[in-house]
Every structure is written in structure tokens, then in C-alpha cells.
Design a protein around this motif. Structure first.
Motif, mmCIF file in Angstrom:
data_model
loop_
_atom_site.group_PDB
_atom_site.id
_atom_site.type_symbol
_atom_site.label_atom_id
_atom_site.label_comp_id
_atom_site.label_asym_id
_atom_site.label_seq_id
_atom_site.Cartn_x
_atom_site.Cartn_y
_atom_site.Cartn_z
ATOM 1 N N ARG A 138 -75.133 -41.930 -2.975
ATOM 2 C CA ARG A 138 -74.234 -40.776 -2.934
ATOM 3 C C ARG A 138 -74.497 -39.967 -4.206
ATOM 4 N NH1 ARG A 138 -70.249 -37.631 -5.740
ATOM 5 N NH2 ARG A 138 -68.635 -36.972 -4.278
ATOM 6 N N ILE A 139 -74.865 -38.692 -4.026
ATOM 7 C CA ILE A 139 -75.238 -37.840 -5.157
ATOM 8 C C ILE A 139 -74.175 -36.755 -5.321
ATOM 9 C CG2 ILE A 139 -77.004 -36.310 -6.108
ATOM 10 C CD1 ILE A 139 -79.022 -37.780 -4.281
ATOM 11 N N GLY A 140 -73.560 -36.716 -6.477
ATOM 12 C CA GLY A 140 -72.548 -35.714 -6.766
ATOM 13 C C GLY A 140 -73.051 -34.688 -7.763
ATOM 14 N N ASP A 141 -72.291 -33.580 -7.887
ATOM 15 C CA ASP A 141 -72.644 -32.565 -8.869
ATOM 16 C C ASP A 141 -71.650 -32.585 -10.024
ATOM 17 O OD1 ASP A 141 -70.332 -31.229 -8.002
ATOM 18 O OD2 ASP A 141 -71.435 -29.754 -6.812
ATOM 19 N N GLU A 142 -71.801 -31.654 -10.941
ATOM 20 C CA GLU A 142 -70.975 -31.649 -12.145
ATOM 21 C C GLU A 142 -69.528 -31.282 -11.867
ATOM 22 O OE1 GLU A 142 -73.637 -28.912 -13.961
ATOM 23 O OE2 GLU A 142 -74.291 -30.385 -15.463
ATOM 24 N N GLU A 145 -68.315 -32.509 -6.585
ATOM 25 C CA GLU A 145 -68.579 -32.331 -5.165
ATOM 26 C C GLU A 145 -69.847 -33.089 -4.756
ATOM 27 O OE1 GLU A 145 -66.551 -30.680 -3.102
ATOM 28 O OE2 GLU A 145 -65.206 -30.317 -4.811
ATOM 29 N N MET A 146 -69.898 -33.474 -3.493
ATOM 30 C CA MET A 146 -71.072 -34.162 -2.983
ATOM 31 C C MET A 146 -72.224 -33.181 -2.824
ATOM 32 S SD MET A 146 -71.595 -36.274 0.568
ATOM 33 C CE MET A 146 -70.421 -37.544 0.090
ATOM 34 N N GLN A 147 -73.419 -33.612 -3.222
ATOM 35 C CA GLN A 147 -74.638 -32.878 -2.921
ATOM 36 C C GLN A 147 -75.277 -33.520 -1.689
ATOM 37 O OE1 GLN A 147 -77.202 -32.830 -6.385
ATOM 38 N NE2 GLN A 147 -76.072 -31.145 -7.302
ATOM 39 N N TYR A 148 -75.507 -32.713 -0.680
ATOM 40 C CA TYR A 148 -76.095 -33.233 0.559
ATOM 41 C C TYR A 148 -77.614 -33.139 0.438
ATOM 42 C CZ TYR A 148 -71.435 -33.192 2.620
ATOM 43 O OH TYR A 148 -70.120 -33.434 2.890
ATOM 44 N N ASP A 184 -73.057 -33.691 9.179
ATOM 45 C CA ASP A 184 -72.391 -34.406 10.263
ATOM 46 C C ASP A 184 -72.505 -35.922 10.120
ATOM 47 O OD1 ASP A 184 -75.186 -33.975 10.672
ATOM 48 O OD2 ASP A 184 -74.979 -34.677 12.730
ATOM 49 N N ALA A 185 -73.390 -36.399 9.259
ATOM 50 C CA ALA A 185 -73.637 -37.838 9.135
ATOM 51 C C ALA A 185 -73.324 -38.383 7.748
ATOM 52 C CB ALA A 185 -75.095 -38.145 9.490
ATOM 53 N N ILE A 186 -73.629 -37.615 6.705
ATOM 54 C CA ILE A 186 -73.481 -38.086 5.330
ATOM 55 C C ILE A 186 -72.043 -37.898 4.873
ATOM 56 C CG2 ILE A 186 -74.237 -37.770 2.945
ATOM 57 C CD1 ILE A 186 -76.372 -38.956 4.807
ATOM 58 N N ARG A 246 -73.547 -44.672 -6.557
ATOM 59 C CA ARG A 246 -73.140 -43.313 -6.897
ATOM 60 C C ARG A 246 -73.865 -42.830 -8.151
ATOM 61 N NH1 ARG A 246 -68.290 -42.174 -4.155
ATOM 62 N NH2 ARG A 246 -67.663 -40.601 -5.668
ATOM 63 N N VAL A 247 -74.349 -41.575 -8.072
ATOM 64 C CA VAL A 247 -74.992 -40.948 -9.226
ATOM 65 C C VAL A 247 -74.533 -39.497 -9.315
ATOM 66 C CG1 VAL A 247 -77.026 -42.437 -8.977
ATOM 67 C CG2 VAL A 247 -77.067 -40.123 -8.018
ATOM 68 N N LEU A 248 -74.739 -38.911 -10.484
ATOM 69 C CA LEU A 248 -74.428 -37.506 -10.747
ATOM 70 C C LEU A 248 -75.731 -36.780 -11.029
ATOM 71 C CD1 LEU A 248 -72.379 -35.204 -11.398
ATOM 72 C CD2 LEU A 248 -72.354 -36.064 -13.755
ATOM 73 N N HIS A 249 -75.923 -35.633 -10.373
ATOM 74 C CA HIS A 249 -77.174 -34.877 -10.484
ATOM 75 C C HIS A 249 -76.894 -33.534 -11.148
ATOM 76 C CE1 HIS A 249 -80.680 -32.664 -8.331
ATOM 77 N NE2 HIS A 249 -81.110 -33.193 -9.452
ATOM 78 N N HIS A 250 -77.662 -33.225 -12.206
ATOM 79 C CA HIS A 250 -77.482 -31.971 -12.938
ATOM 80 C C HIS A 250 -78.536 -30.930 -12.571
ATOM 81 C CE1 HIS A 250 -74.531 -33.816 -15.723
ATOM 82 N NE2 HIS A 250 -75.299 -34.885 -15.640
ATOM 83 N N GLY A 251 -79.362 -31.177 -11.550
ATOM 84 C CA GLY A 251 -80.504 -30.318 -11.260
ATOM 85 C C GLY A 251 -80.141 -29.061 -10.503
ATOM 86 N N GLY A 252 -81.162 -28.180 -10.339
ATOM 87 C CA GLY A 252 -80.991 -26.920 -9.626
ATOM 88 C C GLY A 252 -82.186 -26.616 -8.753
ATOM 89 N N GLY A 253 -82.089 -25.535 -7.966
ATOM 90 C CA GLY A 253 -83.121 -25.167 -7.010
ATOM 91 C C GLY A 253 -84.276 -24.419 -7.648
ATOM 92 N N ALA A 254 -85.368 -24.313 -6.894
ATOM 93 C CA ALA A 254 -86.586 -23.687 -7.406
ATOM 94 C C ALA A 254 -86.374 -22.223 -7.758
ATOM 95 C CB ALA A 254 -87.706 -23.821 -6.365
ATOM 96 N N ALA A 255 -85.631 -21.495 -6.930
ATOM 97 C CA ALA A 255 -85.469 -20.059 -7.156
ATOM 98 C C ALA A 255 -84.753 -19.770 -8.458
ATOM 99 C CB ALA A 255 -84.720 -19.421 -5.983
#
Length: 281
Positions: A138-142, A145-148, A184-186, A246-255
């Protein structure tokens, strides 16, 4: 140049590889501290389990020693692999994967914080499910909220909308994106078996499975190497989403990272679709 702090473990325990390129020093230290805490909890549950960290320095990381202090306190050993230049994300991890002889191997981003019990929960799940070769958490953000970050097979339109449209414009494609991101699944409760694609920010493998796959495809410099590896993993083992890890992810998108990242994203997407098949709309 390789700096080995202590010998690697063999045939038991956990190895971890983190590839860095000009990292944020404070964020990297936070990631290592969270890994150290998770290792401490793991050692309490499983006394004597060896943990070995490989830091693969693709450039711009001058002094790793202060960040490793917390990990050394917990009895983990560390190897720094450096001097090879910026060979890309997947090839960087492969420099560690070719050396490992552990039972489990964690591919970890330098912008991930592990929950205290993440490794304990992961090991318990592997113990209970011998057919699982790759676990995703399960990956959350800062903001909590859940990151799907589990994915169904993408179309070009999915990638463009998800990666490059501003948030207001993405609202017009909300249902489409929700399907692609498996809303719908995660969820927070249920194990999901065999999600097609999982995120490379945290991929916990049985090492024998990862070795059988020869690690990442080195032809990807950055982006889509985790898509490729996920799809190939299905050929040899099951993949599981386990929300108790459970982990927390600080990353962002390519754009949001500039034109160079956009070019790498497009190049890797082209290679991915050429290999696995094009889907447009």
C-alpha cells in the motif's frame, strides 16, 4: 569504485538496492532511517536475519556515510557501488542484483519511507504464500492519501492523460484513469492477486525469481522498466498487492520534472509498446 562496509549475506535474509542520482540528501537520509527502523522491527521478530544494503551511485552523491549510520546501528551491512556513471535506473539496480545471494531482494526508491512493520508483514506474507514471487505494498502520499500505482495494461491515451494533462483536464477522463489505476480493486483492506503492473518504487522479490528474470531489462534508461519487469514476472510467479505492507512515496510524474524526463518517458514508452504490443485508445 566499490566501498564495502561489510561482507554481503548469503542464501538468507534480505538484500536491498537503492539507485541514486543527485539525490536530495535529506530525503535519502529519511528513507534510510525508515529502512533502519523497519529492519530493527524485523530483527525483533526474526532474530539474526541478515540485511544487506547496496547503494548504487549513478552520480552526484558525494558522502553516503552519515545516512548509513542508523542502518549500521541495526546491524545491517552496506556496499556502495560507484564510478560507473549514470547508467540508468534498471541497469543501476542490476549492478546490485548480479551480486546478491539473499532470500528476498527489495528494489527501493530513495524517496520511499517504510512503515515500522513493513518488512515483518512482507516476510509473513511470503511465508504464507509460497507461489508469490513479487509483493507490492500500500503506497501513500504525503497527505495521507493512497497512491494507486498498480496498473492495468496502458493505452497511449491513458499514459498521456495520466502523465501530462493538468489536473483540471484529467477530470474529464476520471473514469478511464480509475480503471487504468485499478481503483475498483485496490483498497486499504484486501489482498489483490496478480495486478498486471506494479510500481518500481518498492518491489519486494523472492531473489530466485528475480534472478530467473535477470533483473531489469537494461535497454530502458528510465521509466517503464518496472512495467516490463512486472509483465515478465507473471510468466514465472504470482504477484500480490498486500495493503498490510505500508510505505510513503514522495515522488512525482515525468511532466513535472522537465523536458529531459519527458523525452525519456516517451522513448521508454515506445520501447515498451514495441515489445508488448500497442494499444492506442
Amino acid at each position: 569504485m566499490n566501498t564495502t562496509i561489510a561482507p554481503t549475506c548469503t542464501n538468507e535474509g534480505l538484500s536491498v538496492s537503492v539507485v541514486v542520482y543527485r539525490p536530495d540528501a535529506a530525503q535519502f537520509a529519511q528513507t534510510i532511517e525508515s529502512l533502519a527502523t523497519a529492519c530493527d522491527t524485523l530483527r525483533s521478530a526474526r532474530p539474526g536475519v541478515p540485511v544487506h544494503l547496496y547503494i548504487v551511485d549513478n552520480g552526484g552523491f558525494d558522502d553516503v556515510a552519515p545516512a548509513l549510520d542508523a542502518l549500521r546501528v541495526q546491524g545491517a551491512t552496506c556496499t556502495v557501488i560507484a564510478g560507473h556513471g549514470n547508467v540508468g535506473y534498471g541497469r543501476g539496480h542490476n549492478l546490485a542484483i548480479e551480486r546478491i545471494a539473499s532470500r528476498y531482494h527489495l528494489v527501493l526508491n530513495p524517496d520511499i519511507d517504510l512503515a515500522r512493520d513493513a518488512l515483518v508483514e512482507a516476510f509473513a506474507f511470503f511465508d504464507a504464500h509460497s507461489d508469490v514471487g513479487l509483493l507490492t505494498p500500500r503506497i501513500g502520499d504525503e497527505q495521507g492519501e493512497m497512491q494507486y500505482l498498480c496498473r492495468r495494461y496502458p493505452t497511449l491515451l491513458d499514459l498521456f492523460v495520466r502523465g501530462f494533462l493538468p489536473s483540471g483536464a484529467r477530470n474529464f477522463f476520471a473514469s478511464r484513469l480509475a480503471r487504468y489505476e485499478m481503483h475498483d480493486a485496490i483498497n486499504e483492506r484486501d489482498v489483490v492477486w496478480d495486478p498486471p503492473i506494479v510500481s518500481g518504487c518498492f518491489m519486494l522479490f523472492r531473489t530466485d525469481v528475480l534472478k530467473k528474470l535477470s533483473g531489469f531489462d537494461p535497454r530502458y534508461f528510465l521509466y517503464f522498466e518496472d512495467y516490463d519487469l512486472s509483465l515478465r514476472t507473471h510468466d514465472v510467479a504470482r504477484i500480490a498487492y498486500q495493503p498490510a505492507v505500508r510505505v510513503l512515496h514522495h515522488g512525482g510524474g515525468a511532466a513535472r520534472k522537465g523536458n529531459a524526463h519527458i523525452r525519456m518517458f516517451v522513448s521508454s514508452a515506445f520501447q515498451f509498446f514495441n515489445r508488448f504490443g500497442w494499444k492506442w485508445l
